[in-house]
Design a protein around this motif. Structure first.
Motif, PDB file in Angstrom:
ATOM      1  N   LYS A  75       0.804  -1.222   0.000  1.00  0.00           N
ATOM      2  CA  LYS A  75       0.000   0.000   0.000  1.00  0.00           C
ATOM      3  C   LYS A  75       0.837   1.271   0.000  1.00  0.00           C
ATOM      4  N   TYR A  76       1.913   1.287   0.774  1.00  0.00           N
ATOM      5  CA  TYR A  76       2.717   2.498   0.918  1.00  0.00           C
ATOM      6  C   TYR A  76       4.005   2.410   0.117  1.00  0.00           C
ATOM      7  N   LYS A  77       4.493   3.577  -0.289  1.00  0.00           N
ATOM      8  CA  LYS A  77       5.817   3.638  -0.906  1.00  0.00           C
ATOM      9  C   LYS A  77       6.841   3.315   0.164  1.00  0.00           C
ATOM     10  N   ARG A  78       7.838   2.527  -0.211  1.00  0.00           N
ATOM     11  CA  ARG A  78       8.827   2.111   0.777  1.00  0.00           C
ATOM     12  C   ARG A  78       9.866   3.204   0.972  1.00  0.00           C
ATOM     13  N   ASN A  79       9.964   3.677   2.184  1.00  0.00           N
ATOM     14  CA  ASN A  79      11.038   4.579   2.579  1.00  0.00           C
ATOM     15  C   ASN A  79      11.279   4.397   4.078  1.00  0.00           C
ATOM     16  N   SER A  80      12.306   5.013   4.582  1.00  0.00           N
ATOM     17  CA  SER A  80      12.683   4.788   5.983  1.00  0.00           C
ATOM     18  C   SER A  80      11.615   5.285   6.953  1.00  0.00           C
ATOM     19  N   VAL A  81      10.933   6.363   6.613  1.00  0.00           N
ATOM     20  CA  VAL A  81       9.886   6.898   7.484  1.00  0.00           C
ATOM     21  C   VAL A  81       8.732   5.906   7.580  1.00  0.00           C
ATOM     22  N   VAL A  82       8.298   5.405   6.445  1.00  0.00           N
ATOM     23  CA  VAL A  82       7.186   4.455   6.413  1.00  0.00           C
ATOM     24  C   VAL A  82       7.566   3.180   7.168  1.00  0.00           C
ATOM     25  N   GLU A  83       8.760   2.652   6.925  1.00  0.00           N
ATOM     26  CA  GLU A  83       9.195   1.424   7.602  1.00  0.00           C
ATOM     27  C   GLU A  83       9.224   1.603   9.115  1.00  0.00           C
ATOM     28  N   SER A  84       9.752   2.734   9.570  1.00  0.00           N
ATOM     29  CA  SER A  84       9.822   2.948  11.023  1.00  0.00           C
ATOM     30  C   SER A  84       8.427   3.058  11.627  1.00  0.00           C
ATOM     31  N   GLN A  85       7.504   3.697  10.914  1.00  0.00           N
ATOM     32  CA  GLN A  85       6.134   3.831  11.424  1.00  0.00           C
ATOM     33  C   GLN A  85       5.409   2.484  11.421  1.00  0.00           C
ATOM     34  N   LEU A  86       5.647   1.676  10.400  1.00  0.00           N
ATOM     35  CA  LEU A  86       5.028   0.347  10.355  1.00  0.00           C
ATOM     36  C   LEU A  86       5.557  -0.519  11.502  1.00  0.00           C
ATOM     37  N   GLN A  87       6.835  -0.419  11.801  1.00  0.00           N
ATOM     38  CA  GLN A  87       7.389  -1.176  12.919  1.00  0.00           C
ATOM     39  C   GLN A  87       6.784  -0.719  14.246  1.00  0.00           C
ATOM     40  N   LYS A  88       6.537   0.588  14.381  1.00  0.00           N
ATOM     41  CA  LYS A  88       5.887   1.103  15.586  1.00  0.00           C
ATOM     42  C   LYS A  88       4.464   0.553  15.702  1.00  0.00           C
TER      43      LYS A  88
END
Length: 186
Positions: A75-88
């Motif tokens: 669903k989301y474009k992969r970037n470091s911000v998105v990855e960190s939020q998904l992990q949270k």
């Protein structure tokens, strides 16, 4: 980051990213077409959006950590911000007890009464469950595979022996157990 448009609970950003949001998120961040969002707001919107979507998805059925992450990564474009939020989001859901690979494996094993251990292990591995978790769950769940084979034998009792063996092999039972049950009938 500039908002290009807002349409049907989707925010279209200038970097070609689309974020699903609900009314609460829209009101909280005052999102409107031709508006701007800061990098901090972008991070928070991603988090709130993923958490809200997770609650919705988990209300329908159980997911493993891997399945939920795959769903969001599509669903989301992969970037470091998105990855960190998904992990949270994953951490929060795990902390709340909504996302637990161990209980998922336990309920999955208990629901698949007509499948053998090998098949269930394979399917759980595809869903991202670690083999150590599967071994622990199988240590607690007692299943007599020979009894399961004899209970399912009525489905193939009129077939040739090779077809009976193939039927049970496809369902993940061990060849030795299958042959023992079939020898007992001869």
């Amino acid at each position: 980051m500039k908002i290009l448009k807002f349409q049907k609970n989707k925010v279209y950003l200038e970097n070609d990213e689309v974020i699903d949001i609900n009314r609460d998120i829209k009101a909280k961040y005052r999102i409107k077409t031709d508006g701007e969002i800061s990098p901090e707001e972008y991070r928070d919107i991603i988090y709130d959006s993923a958490l809200s979507k997770s609650y919705f998805l988990l209300s329908k059925r159980d997911y493993t950590v891997r399945e939920l992450l795959q769903k969001f990564r599509m669903k989301y474009k992969r970037n470091s911000v998105v990855e960190s939020q998904l992990q949270k989001v994953i951490s929060k859901l795990s902390e709340l007890g909504y996302l637990d690979d161990y209980s998922y494996a336990e309920s999955y094993i208990n629901s698949k009464k007509n499948l053998g251990r090998k098949r269930i292990e394979y399917e759980l591995h595809l869903k991202g469950i670690d083999s150590s978790i599967i071994d622990i769950v199988y240590g607690e769940v007692k299943q007599d595979e020979k009894k399961m084979i004899s209970d399912l034998l009525y489905k193939v009792k009129n077939k040739e022996k090779e077809k009976q063996v193939a039927y049970f092999m496809r369902r993940g039972f061990k060849l030795g157990d299958i042959l023992d049950v079939l020898k007992g009938l001869d």
